[in-house]
Design an enzyme around this catalytic site. Structure first.
Site, PDB file in Angstrom:
ATOM      1  N   SER A  48       6.119 -12.253  15.037  1.00 52.94           N
ATOM      2  CA  SER A  48       6.813 -12.799  13.853  1.00 52.94           C
ATOM      3  C   SER A  48       6.569 -11.677  13.066  1.00 52.94           C
ATOM      4  O   SER A  48       5.311 -11.644  12.280  1.00 52.94           O
ATOM      5  CB  SER A  48       6.305 -14.190  13.483  1.00 52.94           C
ATOM      6  N   GLU A  56      -4.101  -1.090   4.590  1.00 53.99           N
ATOM      7  CA  GLU A  56      -4.431  -1.124   3.155  1.00 53.99           C
ATOM      8  C   GLU A  56      -4.844  -2.283   2.943  1.00 53.99           C
ATOM      9  O   GLU A  56      -6.089  -2.815   2.289  1.00 53.99           O
ATOM     10  CB  GLU A  56      -3.390  -0.694   2.290  1.00 53.99           C
ATOM     11  N   CYS A  90       1.466  -4.141  -0.281  1.00 53.66           N
ATOM     12  CA  CYS A  90       0.121  -3.199  -0.339  1.00 53.66           C
ATOM     13  C   CYS A  90       0.118  -2.729  -1.756  1.00 53.66           C
ATOM     14  O   CYS A  90      -1.035  -2.827  -2.205  1.00 53.66           O
ATOM     15  CB  CYS A  90       0.071  -2.060   0.635  1.00 53.66           C
TER      16      CYS A  90
END
Length: 131
Positions: A48, A56, A90
């Site tokens: 998924s 990170e 991130c």
């Protein structure tokens, strides 16, 4: 060898541990705390796709879960022709936990470097000041 060179090597070495059966796109990160402790991270995929976690964020979450909230440097390395760049998710997590002027080193598969900062990665970022 300088500390930064060690951190770059750690980021590059860590992506061999990435779990990337779908994209075949390994990424490694090396996050350094203010006290010099090092936390590596890799991307970890899931069937998924939305549940995949980037290198990170893995490094940041590992560090924060161990009680670290102050950082001095991040290195991100990937098997890319140009120095790899963090995704938007991130970047937002980096803004949450890192000072705007914290250095970030982006590394390509051939060792080309791009030096930047958290603020340059996400200008006009959403922070606790907007809450």
């Amino acid at each position: 060898m300088s500390n930064k060179e060690k951190w770059i090597d750690l980021a590059k070495e860590s992506y061999s541990k990435a779990y990337v059966p779908y994209s075949k796109f390994p990424v490694g990160a090396c996050l350094v705390t203010k006290t010099g402790e090092v936390f590596t991270g890799v991307n970890i995929e899931n069937a998924s796709y939305g549940l995949t976690n980037c290198a990170e964020r893995t490094a940041i979450f590992k560090a924060v879960s161990e009680g670290h909230l102050e950082f001095q440097h991040l290195v991100v390395a990937g098997e890319t022709d140009e120095p790899i760049s963090p995704c938007g998710a991130c970047r937002q997590v980096l803004v949450e936990f890192c000072k705007a002027d914290m250095p970030v080193t982006l590394v390509s598969k051939t060792g080309d470097l791009k030096e930047t900062t958290i603020a340059e990665l996400l200008p006009y970022s959403f922070t606790d000041e907007q809450l």
